[in-house]
Design a protein around this motif. Sequence first.
Motif, PDB file in Angstrom:
ATOM      1  N   UNK A  41      24.209 -11.374  93.797  1.00  0.00           N
ATOM      2  CA  UNK A  41      24.242 -11.268  92.338  1.00  0.00           C
ATOM      3  C   UNK A  41      25.655 -11.381  91.787  1.00  0.00           C
ATOM      4  N   UNK A  42      26.609 -10.664  92.391  1.00  0.00           N
ATOM      5  CA  UNK A  42      27.971 -10.620  91.846  1.00  0.00           C
ATOM      6  C   UNK A  42      28.958 -11.489  92.613  1.00  0.00           C
ATOM      7  N   UNK A  90      16.532   0.695  93.158  1.00  0.00           N
ATOM      8  CA  UNK A  90      15.160   0.299  93.466  1.00  0.00           C
ATOM      9  C   UNK A  90      14.972  -0.042  94.938  1.00  0.00           C
ATOM     10  N   UNK A  91      16.034  -0.458  95.604  1.00  0.00           N
ATOM     11  CA  UNK A  91      15.900  -0.965  96.965  1.00  0.00           C
ATOM     12  C   UNK A  91      16.680  -0.162  97.992  1.00  0.00           C
ATOM     13  N   UNK A  92      17.079   1.075  97.669  1.00  0.00           N
ATOM     14  CA  UNK A  92      17.858   1.817  98.658  1.00  0.00           C
ATOM     15  C   UNK A  92      16.994   2.245  99.841  1.00  0.00           C
ATOM     16  N   UNK A  93      15.663   2.062  99.740  1.00  0.00           N
ATOM     17  CA  UNK A  93      14.817   2.271 100.917  1.00  0.00           C
ATOM     18  C   UNK A  93      15.110   1.247 101.997  1.00  0.00           C
ATOM     19  N   UNK A  94      15.729   0.112 101.613  1.00  0.00           N
ATOM     20  CA  UNK A  94      16.174  -0.927 102.543  1.00  0.00           C
ATOM     21  C   UNK A  94      17.618  -1.263 102.192  1.00  0.00           C
ATOM     22  N   UNK A  95      18.586  -0.463 102.656  1.00  0.00           N
ATOM     23  CA  UNK A  95      19.979  -0.628 102.212  1.00  0.00           C
ATOM     24  C   UNK A  95      20.581  -1.987 102.545  1.00  0.00           C
ATOM     25  N   UNK A  96      20.166  -2.589 103.651  1.00  0.00           N
ATOM     26  CA  UNK A  96      20.691  -3.930 103.955  1.00  0.00           C
ATOM     27  C   UNK A  96      20.252  -4.925 102.902  1.00  0.00           C
ATOM     28  N   UNK A  97      18.995  -4.832 102.519  1.00  0.00           N
ATOM     29  CA  UNK A  97      18.492  -5.735 101.492  1.00  0.00           C
ATOM     30  C   UNK A  97      19.228  -5.496 100.171  1.00  0.00           C
ATOM     31  N   UNK A  98      19.458  -4.233  99.837  1.00  0.00           N
ATOM     32  CA  UNK A  98      20.194  -3.921  98.607  1.00  0.00           C
ATOM     33  C   UNK A  98      21.591  -4.521  98.659  1.00  0.00           C
ATOM     34  N   UNK A  99      22.272  -4.411  99.813  1.00  0.00           N
ATOM     35  CA  UNK A  99      23.613  -4.976  99.939  1.00  0.00           C
ATOM     36  C   UNK A  99      23.613  -6.493  99.792  1.00  0.00           C
ATOM     37  N   UNK A 100      22.644  -7.143 100.421  1.00  0.00           N
ATOM     38  CA  UNK A 100      22.550  -8.607 100.324  1.00  0.00           C
ATOM     39  C   UNK A 100      22.283  -9.027  98.884  1.00  0.00           C
ATOM     40  N   UNK A 101      21.375  -8.335  98.204  1.00  0.00           N
ATOM     41  CA  UNK A 101      21.049  -8.697  96.822  1.00  0.00           C
ATOM     42  C   UNK A 101      22.230  -8.469  95.895  1.00  0.00           C
ATOM     43  N   UNK A 146      24.478  -5.268  85.133  1.00  0.00           N
ATOM     44  CA  UNK A 146      23.369  -4.347  84.875  1.00  0.00           C
ATOM     45  C   UNK A 146      22.329  -4.420  85.987  1.00  0.00           C
ATOM     46  N   UNK A 147      22.122  -5.626  86.516  1.00  0.00           N
ATOM     47  CA  UNK A 147      21.135  -5.803  87.574  1.00  0.00           C
ATOM     48  C   UNK A 147      21.502  -5.024  88.827  1.00  0.00           C
ATOM     49  N   UNK A 148      22.803  -4.902  89.095  1.00  0.00           N
ATOM     50  CA  UNK A 148      23.244  -4.264  90.329  1.00  0.00           C
ATOM     51  C   UNK A 148      22.764  -2.818  90.411  1.00  0.00           C
ATOM     52  N   UNK A 149      22.821  -2.106  89.279  1.00  0.00           N
ATOM     53  CA  UNK A 149      22.341  -0.729  89.279  1.00  0.00           C
ATOM     54  C   UNK A 149      20.871  -0.638  89.631  1.00  0.00           C
TER      55      UNK A 149
END
Length: 396
Positions: A163-164, A148-159, A140-143
């Motif tokens: 997480x998973x 929430x963080x697609x303004x920084x896609x690298x950060x979203x990918x790392x998070x 659920x967190x991944x969504x």
Amino acid sequence: MSGAALRYTLPRWRVTRWLADAGPDVPAEIRTALIASLFGTLPIFVGGVINSLAVSFLIAWRIPTLPFQLWCVFEVLCCLARLFVLINARRRAERGEPTWTDTYLLLGVAWAAGIGAGTFLSLTSGDWVVATLACLSAAAMVGGICFRNFGAPRMAGVMIGLTLGPCCFATLFAGEPIMLITFMQIPLYLFSMTVAAYKLNGMLISTMRAERENAFHARHDMLTGLSNRAGLTRAFETRFGSASAPHGLALIYLDLDGFKSVNDTHGHPAGDALLQLVAERLRGLVRSSDLAARIGGDEFVVLSEQTERVQLQRIGERLVAEISEPYELDSGHRLHIGASVGIALAPEHGTDMNALMVAADAALYQAKSRGKSLCVIASQRAVIDGQGAGNRPLLH
């Protein structure tokens, strides 16, 4: 976009600059807006915080061992720190002060790593209830992370990876070979969600570029690149209508002498080229704090914070002299035109744009009636009784 009106500090540390990088050729204004988006979407943030706290607490309550208790404590401390930095950053942004952007980004990454660690512990605990709850929570967190963080896609990918990713390695200790399929499922899922974040980021940047271009075109003259009448009016309202604005402004109204004959003799393309050269010369003559505009035809306006009459007279005379110098067109034609200038002052000649334009137009008419290529500052009488404008139409 929540928080877009506030300016948050761009990240300064190398690792956080890498995390928040939006790609090449992205203007600084858009980068700032993308950083602001990371501080927005509060409902998703609050939902994620409540979910992670609740899940870690319930699992630590069900399995009261030190690893799960430490995980729960970490979640509480991390969420409190993120909330504190978020609130502090918003307050500092409202005051125009530097924000703790670097700390905020790293806390987001640490929070994702905590979710992944808790999921790893849960899957290796042997308790299928705990494992199911932790995996559902992480998924659920991944969504929320992506949106929430697609303004920084690298950060979203790392998070998303933090997480998973631990789920894959946990299956090595689960004693169930069938679960090794996660080494295929989760990498594909991580890849697809990261790609989605990049695509959303690209769409957002394209939209913001279009908005900036539309705003620029709405307030700028397409031929010369100078401000147009709408941009001039907005600049006047901003500079003269706000509490922090200077005490006075000058409106310098410049009209070209002999421009019509250029169009009649050499054609409109030559006239357009001449207007562009005039605009380029005008842009180089005004101060960086002044605003130059073309309000139509061969009429230009400079909005200046200089209000001393002696200085204004010198500025106007310099404009007349410089604008009247010959122009060399690419076609090989050498053109000569003149310029006349009328100047009005705010608040002396009015406190709104229309009143200043009327007063400056009256002064400009006087300059032309006296032989052209002159600079005249509006008199108070011309403002009071409207005389001096002759048959020239008032500007609206």
